[in-house]
Design an enzyme around this catalytic site. Structure first.
Site, PDB file in Angstrom:
ATOM      1  CG  ASP A 150      14.710  18.472  40.832  1.00 61.53           C
ATOM      2  OD1 ASP A 150      14.960  17.389  40.081  1.00 61.53           O
ATOM      3  OD2 ASP A 150      13.608  18.099  41.759  1.00 61.53           O
ATOM      4  CD  GLU A 183      22.443  13.459  36.187  1.00 65.28           C
ATOM      5  OE1 GLU A 183      22.814  13.299  35.034  1.00 65.28           O
ATOM      6  OE2 GLU A 183      22.342  12.678  37.065  1.00 65.28           O
ATOM      7  CD1 TRP A 184      15.952  12.859  39.316  1.00 67.31           C
ATOM      8  CD2 TRP A 184      15.889  13.568  37.153  1.00 67.31           C
ATOM      9  NE1 TRP A 184      15.191  14.128  39.191  1.00 67.31           N
ATOM     10  CE2 TRP A 184      14.988  14.381  37.930  1.00 67.31           C
ATOM     11  CE3 TRP A 184      16.051  13.591  35.639  1.00 67.31           C
ATOM     12  CZ2 TRP A 184      14.507  15.458  37.283  1.00 67.31           C
ATOM     13  CZ3 TRP A 184      15.332  14.659  35.121  1.00 67.31           C
ATOM     14  CH2 TRP A 184      14.644  15.623  35.961  1.00 67.31           C
ATOM     15  N   GLY A 185      20.985  10.520  37.949  1.00 62.80           N
ATOM     16  CA  GLY A 185      21.800   9.608  37.480  1.00 62.80           C
ATOM     17  C   GLY A 185      21.779   9.534  35.745  1.00 62.80           C
ATOM     18  CG  ASP A 186      18.584  11.199  33.483  1.00 64.00           C
ATOM     19  OD1 ASP A 186      18.121  10.410  33.927  1.00 64.00           O
ATOM     20  OD2 ASP A 186      17.621  12.103  33.008  1.00 64.00           O
ATOM     21  CG  ASP A 205      11.696  11.319  42.055  1.00 64.72           C
ATOM     22  OD1 ASP A 205      12.634  11.782  41.779  1.00 64.72           O
ATOM     23  OD2 ASP A 205      10.762  12.198  42.284  1.00 64.72           O
TER      24      ASP A 205
END
Ligand code: GAL
Length: 390
Positions: A150, A183-186, A205
């Site tokens: 994460d 990494e949520w696409g950041d 999410d």
């Protein structure tokens, strides 16, 4: 002196390529399994994880391809031990993670775990920053096969560097472990993570909602919209991950679950079920184990679908498959049913005549030498597989 320097450089050059790589070939098709987060969040414990493993086998999900049992956030004790090592919460996991991994392996499944590239996980448990090599060794010693990593509490860390450190640590530990970047696409991992991990999240999410648009609770339609244009970055061993499945969770109707599953298969997405398997209805199981849909997801060519057309309420997604087949998904994302007219002459990538297989009816429904009309209900899909008539 010069000679010593040269041999030091040569030594370094020889050592670096060995360390600076991920384990190749662990995810030639998108990983499939079950993960605890979407339903249970941090309310997890050993017995329920074992029960999920049992059900994965008994329900036929394992035979359909679901392989990994992944324990998400909340398994750790709040502090590392006196040696600085990660330890499981003694109440939730009294027998430790090795025993749990052994159990999962005894069922013919693989074992996954979650931790974080930052100092703490999103729920305040110890993260991996600065502990990468010792953590990788302990995961290897427990028999971990899959690590979801994460991005909470990362401070000013550079994503590529941080995830590359963990990749190197996993490689150095010597046990082949699928590395799942969360990494949520950041920082657009699709542009840099191909050599770092086997899959990377492309968004924040997902939640069990059709069209929510919050930053941390995105509905499936919204998540889908964020995948447009990313198809060029996916392929065998390096997948875009539009997040885990909400199929069968309370916020989606059965129709929406079917659409969600179809579209994730089109995206060559990792298929991580996230429902409570103890409460799974036969209808939900039928969706999750539709082998014809799964075959589209797991197709060896490893191409992600592209959005071919988007009109208000209508989307068409197309996925090239091996052996010259094509998958086409018509998605009604609006409130009203409509009639989809199909004139195959407009689909200029086709070459000759194909049979049309309806993946949810499990039936051949015609050939592409005629025009068709299909009614598609609100939030439903028509999922077709075209196979060339030989
Ligand atoms: C989020 C992640 C979720 C889940 C959660 C655990 O960052 O996107 O999938 O792992 O952390 O705290």
């Amino acid at each position: 002196m010069k000679k010593a320097l040269l041999s030091a450089v040569a030594l370094l050059a020889a050592a670096c390529p060995v360390l600076a790589q991920k384990f190749e070939g662990l995810a030639l098709t998108p990983p499939m399994g079950w993960n605890s987060w979407n339903t249970f969040e941090v309310n997890i414990h050993e017995d329920m994880i074992k029960e999920m493993a049992d059900i994965l086998v008994e329900s036929g999900m394992k035979d359909a391809g679901y392989t990994y049992i992944v324990v998400d956030d909340g398994w750790e004790a709040l502090e590392r031990d006196e040696k600085g090592q990660l330890v499981p919460d003694p109440e939730k996991f009294p027998n430790g993670m090795k025993a749990l991994a052994d159990y999962v392996h005894s069922k013919g499944l693989k074992f996954g775990i979650h931790n974080c590239a930052g100092k703490t996980t999103c729920n305040g448990f110890p993260g991996g920053r600065g502990h990468e090599f010792e953590d990788a060794r302990i995961y290897a010693s427990w028999g971990v096969d899959y690590l979801k990593y994460d991005w909470c509490d990362h401070g000013d860390a550079n994503s590529k560097e941080t995830y590359s450190t963990m990749r190197d640590a996993l490689y150095a530990a010597g046990r082949p472990i699928v590395f799942s970047l969360c990494e949520w696409g950041d920082t657009k991992p699709w542009e840099w993570a191909q050599d770092v991990g086997h899959l990377w999240r492309t968004t924040g999410d997902i939640t069990d909602c059709f069209d929510c648009q919050g930053e941390y609770d995105m509905g499936l339609k919204y998540v889908l919209g964020l995948q447009v244009g990313l198809q060029q970055y996916a392929g065998p061993d390096h997948w875009n991950d539009p997040d885990m499945l909400e199929v069968g969770n309370p916020g989606l109707t059965l129709t929406e679950s079917r659409a969600h599953f179809s579209l994730w298969c089109m995206l060559a997405a990792p298929l991580m079920a996230g429902n409570d398997l103890t409460e799974m209805t036969p209808e939900v199981l039928e969706i999750l184990t539709n082998r014809e849909a799964i075959a589209i997801d797991q197709d060896a060519l490893g191409k992600q679908a592209y959005q071919y057309m988007a009109h208000p309420n209508k989307q068409i997604w197309i996925k090239e498959l091996s052996d010259g087949d094509w998958a086409i998904c018509y998605f009604n994302d609006g409130k009203d049913a409509y009639t989809q007219r199909i004139n195959w002459e407009h689909y200029t990538f086709l070459d000759g005549t194909y049979t049309m297989r309806d993946i949810w009816k499990h039936a051949d429904v015609g050939t592409t030498d005629k025009k068709y009309e299909f009614r598609i209900e609100s939030h439903d899909v028509l999922l077709l597989r075209l196979s060339k008539v030989k």
